[in-house]
Design a protein around this motif. Structure first.
Motif, PDB file in Angstrom:
ATOM      1  N   THR B 173       0.852  -1.185   0.000  1.00 21.31           N
ATOM      2  CA  THR B 173       0.000   0.000   0.000  1.00 21.31           C
ATOM      3  C   THR B 173       0.890   1.238   0.000  1.00 21.31           C
ATOM      4  O   THR B 173       1.871   1.296   0.742  1.00 21.31           O
ATOM      5  N   ALA B 194      -9.972   4.172  -9.236  1.00 20.30           N
ATOM      6  CA  ALA B 194     -10.199   2.790  -9.670  1.00 20.30           C
ATOM      7  C   ALA B 194     -11.645   2.599 -10.099  1.00 20.30           C
ATOM      8  O   ALA B 194     -11.946   1.728 -10.917  1.00 20.30           O
ATOM      9  N   THR B 195     -12.549   3.402  -9.521  1.00 21.31           N
ATOM     10  CA  THR B 195     -13.956   3.391  -9.936  1.00 21.31           C
ATOM     11  C   THR B 195     -14.371   4.849 -10.163  1.00 21.31           C
ATOM     12  O   THR B 195     -13.713   5.757  -9.649  1.00 21.31           O
ATOM     13  N   LEU B 198     -14.671   6.642  -6.849  1.00 22.11           N
ATOM     14  CA  LEU B 198     -13.391   7.040  -6.242  1.00 22.11           C
ATOM     15  C   LEU B 198     -12.818   8.263  -6.953  1.00 22.11           C
ATOM     16  O   LEU B 198     -12.266   9.160  -6.314  1.00 22.11           O
ATOM     17  N   THR B 252      -0.462   3.881 -11.019  1.00 21.50           N
ATOM     18  CA  THR B 252      -1.522   2.897 -10.769  1.00 21.50           C
ATOM     19  C   THR B 252      -2.806   3.606 -10.312  1.00 21.50           C
ATOM     20  O   THR B 252      -2.771   4.760  -9.896  1.00 21.50           O
ATOM     21  N   ASN B 255      -7.103   3.513  -5.180  1.00 17.33           N
ATOM     22  CA  ASN B 255      -8.034   2.500  -4.670  1.00 17.33           C
ATOM     23  C   ASN B 255      -8.853   2.953  -3.468  1.00 17.33           C
ATOM     24  O   ASN B 255      -9.788   2.256  -3.057  1.00 17.33           O
ATOM     25  N   GLU B 256      -8.464   4.071  -2.850  1.00 14.75           N
ATOM     26  CA  GLU B 256      -9.190   4.532  -1.662  1.00 14.75           C
ATOM     27  C   GLU B 256      -8.848   5.993  -1.416  1.00 14.75           C
ATOM     28  O   GLU B 256      -7.746   6.441  -1.731  1.00 14.75           O
ATOM     29  N   LYS B 266      -7.579  -0.783   1.798  1.00 15.15           N
ATOM     30  CA  LYS B 266      -7.274  -1.353   0.479  1.00 15.15           C
ATOM     31  C   LYS B 266      -5.764  -1.363   0.261  1.00 15.15           C
ATOM     32  O   LYS B 266      -5.035  -0.564   0.855  1.00 15.15           O
ATOM     33  N   GLY B 268      -2.549  -1.196  -2.706  1.00 21.13           N
ATOM     34  CA  GLY B 268      -2.296  -0.359  -3.870  1.00 21.13           C
ATOM     35  C   GLY B 268      -2.191   1.101  -3.478  1.00 21.13           C
ATOM     36  O   GLY B 268      -1.917   1.434  -2.328  1.00 21.13           O
ATOM     37  N   VAL B 270      -3.356   4.670  -2.412  1.00 19.72           N
ATOM     38  CA  VAL B 270      -4.459   5.339  -1.730  1.00 19.72           C
ATOM     39  C   VAL B 270      -4.081   6.813  -1.530  1.00 19.72           C
ATOM     40  O   VAL B 270      -2.901   7.156  -1.500  1.00 19.72           O
TER      41      VAL B 270
END
Lengths: 93, 380
Positions: B173, B194-195, B198, B252, B255-256, B266, B268, B270
């Motif tokens: 992380t 990532a979404t 997010l 990347t 993710n959060e 999470k 990855g 953040v």
């Protein structure tokens, strides 16, 4: 050959000088000799890797950072005198 | 890929095994510091606040207590400050924790003596613990920059970005903070989510922070976030300046999006809402569970952080050679020695693993470990 400018991302149309580059002296980006500087470029200042038309976006880190306010030739200095921030409502993607 | 860490009961692995002696209120600082002088091996942290309602400070201290690098905790309270000490002891879930209350334990001198006894026992217990293999995916690494110069965005920050990508590829992380230094890049960070949700969260975080700055400082001063010195250094827009900062986070997806000092759930990359001020920002990472911080600097910041190894990455060779006992890595080699961003990114990754295995950073050797944290909403 020792570089005097760095390009961070494949999509960038500028490189950044790692040391002062005199007008007429070669610009060496990531070890590759490209062309001669069209004007004096200060250390940590940007140099156009290709011609940039007025209104065209300037890319560094693979992202648009400013847009040209006038035509910028290859090897010319790129800064606040020939660019402006991209207006927030423009589609920068 | 593995490192050798200290296993905690909650499954986390520390890269250090510190005894933390922490002040529950400023009035207890004298005792905390006396224990620190008697036992230089402990990490003693004092604080300026603590008596009144402190909605930020207590979670930060609780986070420090629960950081995997801390093996045991001694909390020193005064007594009349309210239930801070009890709350802090209760928050220590995965390790031995004890509290002394100066007003109940016989005053400063007696409490200091008792504290030294307890901390000595903790040190002895922790010395007996051995390192065990743990996957690199258990590492949480904070990314910081401070005392930046015109080269930070050219060498050190992109190199750390290459390190961040390697860490994420190993399942670790990585925390990007310093919301102030994301201004001008909200539309870019939005695409990194990532979404879509997010992406919107991170966009909102940056936009609301910018609004807060404008509300407090006024549009005119807020416009100075890109300062004349930045323009002299070749930066043409706030977007360019901030991209130079967020390039530390690699490529990347995000993710959060985390509140200050909260723990990632999470792996990855953040994003954490932290201020631009280095010490307060690092406190957010440490309280969120970061075992290592990678810190880029151009002018030559010497700051480490209590209990957390901080790796210093110099942006230029001149400063690196001028401060040989402070800088761990010379990213200026990208300009001077023809090394690539990727090669230096690998060098930092390799060093981070050696540091995880126990190698000390210069900030640790120098015992440069200022402690601080935000006490309310931050501006810059």
């Amino acid at each position: 050959m020792k570089s005097n400018a760095l390009k961070v991302n494949q999509n960038d149309n500028v490189a950044v000088a790692t040391e002062p580059i005199r007008k007429g002296s070669p610009v060496v980006v990531n070890g590759e000799r490209l062309y001669d500087a069209a004007e004096d470029i200060g250390a940590s200042h940007k140099i156009a890797l290709a011609a940039i038309a007025a209104g065209e976006k300037v890319f560094r880190y693979g992202e648009p950072i400013v847009e040209a306010t006038k035509a910028i030739g290859q090897g010319e200095w790129v800064h606040v005198h020939n660019t402006r921030p991209i207006p927030p409502d423009s589609d920068s993607a | 890929m593995e490192f050798l860490g200290y296993k905690r009961k909650d499954g986390a692995s520390g890269v250090r095994n510190h005894v933390l002696v922490v002040s529950a209120v400023a009035c207890a600082n004298g005792v905390v510091e006396a224990i620190g002088r008697a036992l230089p091996e402990v990490v003693a942290i004092s604080r300026t606040y603590g008596c009144s309602y402190d909605p930020v400070g207590l979670p930060v201290l609780a986070g420090m207590i629960n950081n995997p690098n801390v093996g045991a905790v001694l909390i020193i309270g005064l007594g009349c400050e309210g239930p801070n000490s009890e709350r802090l002891v209760q928050s220590a879930q995965s390790k031995p924790a004890e509290a002394l209350i100066i007003q109940k334990d016989g005053g400063s001198t007696a409490t200091t003596a008792k504290g030294i006894e307890i901390a000595t026992r903790f040190l002895k217990e922790l010395h007996a613990q051995e390192r065990e293999p743990a996957p690199v995916s258990e590492l949480v690494v904070g990314l910081e920059c401070g005392g930046s110069d015109a080269f930070s965005g050219m060498t050190a920050n992109p190199a750390v970005g290459a390190t961040a990508d390697r860490l994420v590829n190993q399942g670790a992380t990585v925390i990007l903070g310093e919301t102030t230094e994301m201004i001008g890049t909200a539309h870019i960070l939005k695409r990194r989510g990532a979404t879509p949700e997010l992406g919107e969260q991170v966009e909102r975080l940056v936009n609301e922070h910018e609004k807060r700055i404008r509300a407090i400082l006024g549009d005119e001063v807020a416009g100075m976030v890109i300062a004349p010195g930045n323009i002299d250094g070749g930066l043409s827009s706030i977007t360019e300046k901030s991209l130079g900062c967020i390039t530390k986070a690699g490529t990347t997806p995000i993710n959060e999006v985390l509140k200050y000092a909260s723990s990632p759930s999470k792996c990855g990359l953040v994003v954490m809402d932290t201020p631009g001020y280095d010490i307060d920002s690092m406190a957010g990472f440490a309280a969120g569970g970061a075992q290592i911080i990678i810190f880029t600097t151009g002018r030559g910041s010497t700051a480490g952080f209590p209990a957390i190894p901080v790796i210093k990455v110099a942006s230029n060779s001149e400063m690196y050679h001028n401060m040989p006992g402070d800088m761990d890595i010379n990213a200026g080699s990208i300009m001077d020695d023809g090394r690539t961003i990727d090669q230096v990114g690998q060098e930092i990754f390799d060093l981070a693993l050696r540091v995880a295995n126990g190698q000390q950073t210069y900030a640790e050797i120098n015992r440069s470990a200022p402690f601080g944290y935000i006490t309310g909403e931050f501006v810059l």
